[in-house]
Design a protein around this motif. Structure first.
Motif, mmCIF file in Angstrom:
data_model
loop_
_atom_site.group_PDB
_atom_site.id
_atom_site.type_symbol
_atom_site.label_atom_id
_atom_site.label_comp_id
_atom_site.label_asym_id
_atom_site.label_seq_id
_atom_site.Cartn_x
_atom_site.Cartn_y
_atom_site.Cartn_z
ATOM 1 N N ASP A 1 0.486 -2.566 -18.625
ATOM 2 C CA ASP A 1 -0.206 -3.004 -17.408
ATOM 3 C C ASP A 1 -0.143 -1.951 -16.304
ATOM 4 O O ASP A 1 0.828 -1.190 -16.185
ATOM 5 N N CYS A 2 -1.199 -1.950 -15.491
ATOM 6 C CA CYS A 2 -1.204 -1.207 -14.226
ATOM 7 C C CYS A 2 -1.026 -2.238 -13.117
ATOM 8 O O CYS A 2 -1.822 -3.165 -12.999
ATOM 9 N N ASN A 5 6.892 -0.234 -20.222
ATOM 10 C CA ASN A 5 5.830 0.754 -20.319
ATOM 11 C C ASN A 5 4.663 0.313 -19.428
ATOM 12 O O ASN A 5 3.648 -0.206 -19.896
ATOM 13 N N ILE A 6 4.832 0.493 -18.128
ATOM 14 C CA ILE A 6 3.826 0.088 -17.145
ATOM 15 C C ILE A 6 3.673 1.193 -16.109
ATOM 16 O O ILE A 6 4.501 2.109 -16.028
ATOM 17 N N VAL A 7 2.614 1.094 -15.327
ATOM 18 C CA VAL A 7 2.394 1.999 -14.194
ATOM 19 C C VAL A 7 2.336 1.155 -12.933
ATOM 20 O O VAL A 7 1.653 0.128 -12.903
ATOM 21 N N ILE A 8 3.053 1.578 -11.905
ATOM 22 C CA ILE A 8 3.087 0.823 -10.652
ATOM 23 C C ILE A 8 2.586 1.688 -9.504
ATOM 24 O O ILE A 8 2.968 2.853 -9.367
ATOM 25 N N PHE A 61 -6.188 -2.402 -10.922
ATOM 26 C CA PHE A 61 -4.951 -3.032 -11.379
ATOM 27 C C PHE A 61 -5.213 -4.223 -12.295
ATOM 28 O O PHE A 61 -6.177 -4.962 -12.123
ATOM 29 N N ASP A 62 -4.296 -4.398 -13.260
ATOM 30 C CA ASP A 62 -4.306 -5.617 -14.057
ATOM 31 C C ASP A 62 -3.794 -6.790 -13.224
ATOM 32 O O ASP A 62 -4.364 -7.875 -13.235
ATOM 33 N N ARG A 63 -2.702 -6.520 -12.496
ATOM 34 C CA ARG A 63 -2.104 -7.572 -11.672
ATOM 35 C C ARG A 63 -1.595 -6.980 -10.358
ATOM 36 O O ARG A 63 -1.110 -5.863 -10.322
ATOM 37 N N LEU A 74 -8.997 -5.215 -5.885
ATOM 38 C CA LEU A 74 -8.918 -4.203 -6.941
ATOM 39 C C LEU A 74 -8.196 -4.698 -8.188
ATOM 40 O O LEU A 74 -8.094 -3.971 -9.175
ATOM 41 N N ALA A 75 -7.694 -5.913 -8.147
ATOM 42 C CA ALA A 75 -6.889 -6.438 -9.253
ATOM 43 C C ALA A 75 -7.617 -7.539 -10.011
ATOM 44 O O ALA A 75 -8.376 -8.314 -9.428
#
Length: 250
Positions: free
Chosen positions: A94-95, A115-118, A164-166, A197-198
């Motif tokens: 997820d982003c 394994n995510i991007v914040i 963003f996903d969430r 944007l999410a």
């Protein structure tokens, strides 16, 4: 117990916790619910507290914004429960956007080595995110001294480069009629952009935030899901009718 003693206990608990529960006050003072309700009504008339469903909270003006130290010490257990529930919604790959805020910051220990991007506007999150070995992007802009949040036109334009996903947001006020609100218009704009944007947005709010209204509107209640802790049943039904709401029991 005489009235003055009860009032002292109520205000002392409010000072330490930021919010008080009706049933806890009944037990602590060994008084009836009707007596405590009268006490809360009287203290509210004096401007010493604000009644909420099932208890009371400290009063804030619509432009007041507590600093990070004050906010981080209030309702910590509830914030951790809310944060854990929020973190459980994040999937591998997820982003994610993490808003600046104390409840949002409590999510980070539950995200270690995912394994995510914040992406975040919270300077206060950076050390914990890097220690958790999470790929992190900090947007640019002006840093607010009291909350360590990055805001302003530069931050807004920077944020628009991402999707963003969430999205997980803190919020000062949550109200059926007036929606999600916060004291700072610049921060309100940034929150609104992040929501747009999410694919999914969740507001993390303990019960002290409900029925509170602040100066700058972020969005209507329908625009985001809410993750919170125990609320009065009537209040919960109102919100369940309006939005996706997850209630975490303590």
């Amino acid at each position: 117990m005489i009235t003055a003693e009860r009032h002292h206990i109520i205000l002392d608990m409010l000072t330490r916790n930021g919010v008080v529960d009706l049933q806890n006050l009944v037990q602590r003072t060994k008084s009836s619910e009707s007596t405590i309700r009268r006490d809360l009504a009287l203290l509210e008339e004096q401007g010493l507290l604000k009644r909420i469903h099932g208890g009371a909270t400290l009063p804030y003006s619509k432009i007041d914004e507590p600093n990070m130290q004050d906010k981080s010490s209030k309702n910590l257990h509830d914030k951790q429960l809310i944060a854990e529930a929020a973190a459980s919604m994040i999937r591998e790959g997820d982003c994610i956007y993490l808003d600046a805020g104390t409840t949002v910051s409590e999510m980070i220990p539950f995200l270690t080595n995912k394994n995510i991007v914040i992406v975040t506007n919270g300077v206060m999150h950076v050390d914990a995110l890097t220690a958790a070995n999470i790929t992190t992007y900090l947007i640019g802009g002006r840093i607010k001294a009291n909350t360590k949040a990055i805001v302003g036109s530069v931050a807004q334009e920077n944020l628009k480069q991402y999707r963003f996903d969430r999205c997980f947001l803190g919020m000062n006020g949550v109200d059926i009629k007036f929606g999600f609100t916060t004291p700072d218009p610049e921060e309100a704009v940034l929150k609104k952009i992040a929501m747009e944007l999410a694919e999914e947005t969740f507001v993390l709010a303990d019960k002290s935030k409900f029925t509170e209204t602040f100066f700058a509107k972020v969005a209507e209640i329908e625009k985001a899901g809410i993750i919170t802790t125990n609320l009065d049943n009537e209040v919960m039904k109102e919100y369940f009718d309006k939005t996706n709401m997850k209630v975490v029991t303590s």
